[in-house]
Design an enzyme around this catalytic site. Structure first.
Site, PDB file in Angstrom:
ATOM      1  N   HIS A  18       0.818  -1.212   0.000  1.00 40.65           N
ATOM      2  CA  HIS A  18       0.000   0.000   0.000  1.00 40.65           C
ATOM      3  C   HIS A  18       0.855   1.268   0.000  1.00 40.65           C
ATOM      4  O   HIS A  18       0.441   2.286  -0.540  1.00 40.65           O
ATOM      5  CB  HIS A  18      -0.989  -0.056   1.177  1.00 40.65           C
ATOM      6  N   HIS A  41      -7.221  -7.875  -8.306  1.00 39.57           N
ATOM      7  CA  HIS A  41      -7.581  -8.772  -7.199  1.00 39.57           C
ATOM      8  C   HIS A  41      -7.894  -7.872  -6.002  1.00 39.57           C
ATOM      9  O   HIS A  41      -7.043  -7.629  -5.160  1.00 39.57           O
ATOM     10  CB  HIS A  41      -6.432  -9.723  -6.875  1.00 39.57           C
ATOM     11  N   SER A 101      -6.711  -2.046  -0.844  1.00 42.19           N
ATOM     12  CA  SER A 101      -6.193  -1.300  -1.998  1.00 42.19           C
ATOM     13  C   SER A 101      -7.270  -0.501  -2.745  1.00 42.19           C
ATOM     14  O   SER A 101      -6.996   0.648  -3.140  1.00 42.19           O
ATOM     15  CB  SER A 101      -5.440  -2.241  -2.953  1.00 42.19           C
ATOM     16  N   GLU A 119     -13.011  -8.673  -8.483  1.00 46.78           N
ATOM     17  CA  GLU A 119     -12.955  -9.587  -7.344  1.00 46.78           C
ATOM     18  C   GLU A 119     -13.834 -10.790  -7.698  1.00 46.78           C
ATOM     19  O   GLU A 119     -14.991 -10.633  -8.055  1.00 46.78           O
ATOM     20  CB  GLU A 119     -13.442  -8.883  -6.066  1.00 46.78           C
ATOM     21  N   GLY A 145      -9.741 -11.409 -12.544  1.00 45.47           N
ATOM     22  CA  GLY A 145      -8.945 -10.207 -12.785  1.00 45.47           C
ATOM     23  C   GLY A 145      -7.964 -10.372 -13.931  1.00 45.47           C
ATOM     24  O   GLY A 145      -7.661  -9.413 -14.646  1.00 45.47           O
ATOM     25  N   ASP A 165      -2.610  -8.317  -7.369  1.00 45.69           N
ATOM     26  CA  ASP A 165      -2.348  -8.743  -5.989  1.00 45.69           C
ATOM     27  C   ASP A 165      -3.043 -10.080  -5.719  1.00 45.69           C
ATOM     28  O   ASP A 165      -4.000 -10.146  -4.939  1.00 45.69           O
ATOM     29  CB  ASP A 165      -2.866  -7.641  -5.037  1.00 45.69           C
TER      30      ASP A 165
END
Ligand code: SAM
Length: 281
Positions: A18, A41, A101, A119, A145, A165
């Site tokens: 982050h 993700h 995120s 997602e 994703g 991610d």
């Protein structure tokens, strides 16, 4: 798919990820023209640190909690930006919520910018949709994703960032999947900035990944790693890294300053950091 990010929110890996995410968005925001951010993700967007999942692992204690305790006031810019975002989300001073995120990105974006979040897991996607119901800048897609990369790139804004991610439930196979997705995406959008998060358990298991990453058709490939312990056990996450393709001009300088401070704050034992260009044209 068993992975739920609620068990891990705010751990040392989230801190690195982050800090980098917000740094890249801040660099893009130096120009007025609109940017596009794609979070492939995304997770559920926001996590309760006083809830059951976070309580079971206590991982935030070794991550965001240490960061807040180590930097009560001033911090290097990359870290200060991250901690400001955490404090904004916990305005009464008690750490109860951890912004994922998508939420961090949305807070950092401007009215002209756009965020797309993917997602796959339905409950997480539902929570994400509810979180952004009133924000027309944010699109939430319950879909794979990796596949979405082909559908959403290149963006009409022509500038922006893709965060990848994945949960790495497939272990080392996920590295190959992610690299293949990056390769395809670079063909569609060569000038985009891409950031791939990856876990570090055993250092020697990553040689193949790093050789493949260096061969990606990006102009520049930067690696930033943060280890809280030596990378000598395949059984636990000893640290993590961000593979950054086409980083903004001089972005590495802020990481050079932040990474040693992150290690000081987060290491358990013999922590270390690394910032290397795998490719620089
Ligand atoms: N990026 C989030 C953050 O920083 O707050 C955390 C994401 S978490 C590490 C990974 C997420 O990816 C999980 O919520 C999982 O359900 C989701 N997921 C797993 N496979 C996926 C796929 N192929 N496409 C989209 N989402 C996926």
């Amino acid at each position: 798919m068993n992975y739920r990010h609620g068990f891990h929110a705010g751990n040392h890996a989230d801190v690195l990820k982050h800090v980098v995410l917000l740094g890249l968005i801040a660099a893009l925001a130096r120009k007025d023209s609109a940017m596009f951010v794609l979070d492939t993700h995304a997770g559920r967007g926001r996590y309760r640190l006083d809830g059951e999942q976070a309580g079971k692992t206590g991982e935030a204690a070794g991550g965001v909690e240490r960061m807040l305790a180590t930097f009560p006031r001033s911090a290097p810019p990359a870290i200060g930006r991250y901690l400001d975002a955490i404090r904004r989300d916990n305005a009464d001073g008690r750490l109860q919520l951890y912004p994922g995120s998508p939420w961090l990105a949305a807070q950092a974006l401007r009215p002209q910018d756009r965020l797309a979040c993917c997602e796959l897991q339905s409950e997480e996607a539902g929570a994400l949709r509810a979180l952004f119901a009133a924000d027309p800048r944010v699109g939430v897609h319950q879909r794979d994703g990796y596949q979405a990369l082909a559908a959403l790139l290149p963006p009409k804004e022509k500038r922006g960032l893709v965060l990848i991610d994945p949960p790495y439930e497939a272990q080392l196979a996920e590295f190959d999947t992610a690299l293949a997705a990056l390769r395809r995406s670079l063909e569609r959008w060569p000038t985009g900035i891409y950031a791939l998060w990856y876990p570090i358990k055993l250092r020697r298991a990553l040689g193949h990944f790093q050789r493949q990453a260096a061969a990606l058709p990006a102009r520049q490939v930067l690696l930033a790693e943060l280890l809280v312990r030596p990378a000598d056990s395949p059984l636990r996450m000893n640290g993590s890294g961000m593979l950054i393709l086409n980083p903004p001009w001089q972005y590495e300088q802020e990481l050079q300053q932040a990474l040693p401070k992150l290690v000081d704050a987060l290491q358990e034992q013999d922590g270390s950091w690394r910032l290397d260009w795998l490719k620089r044209e």
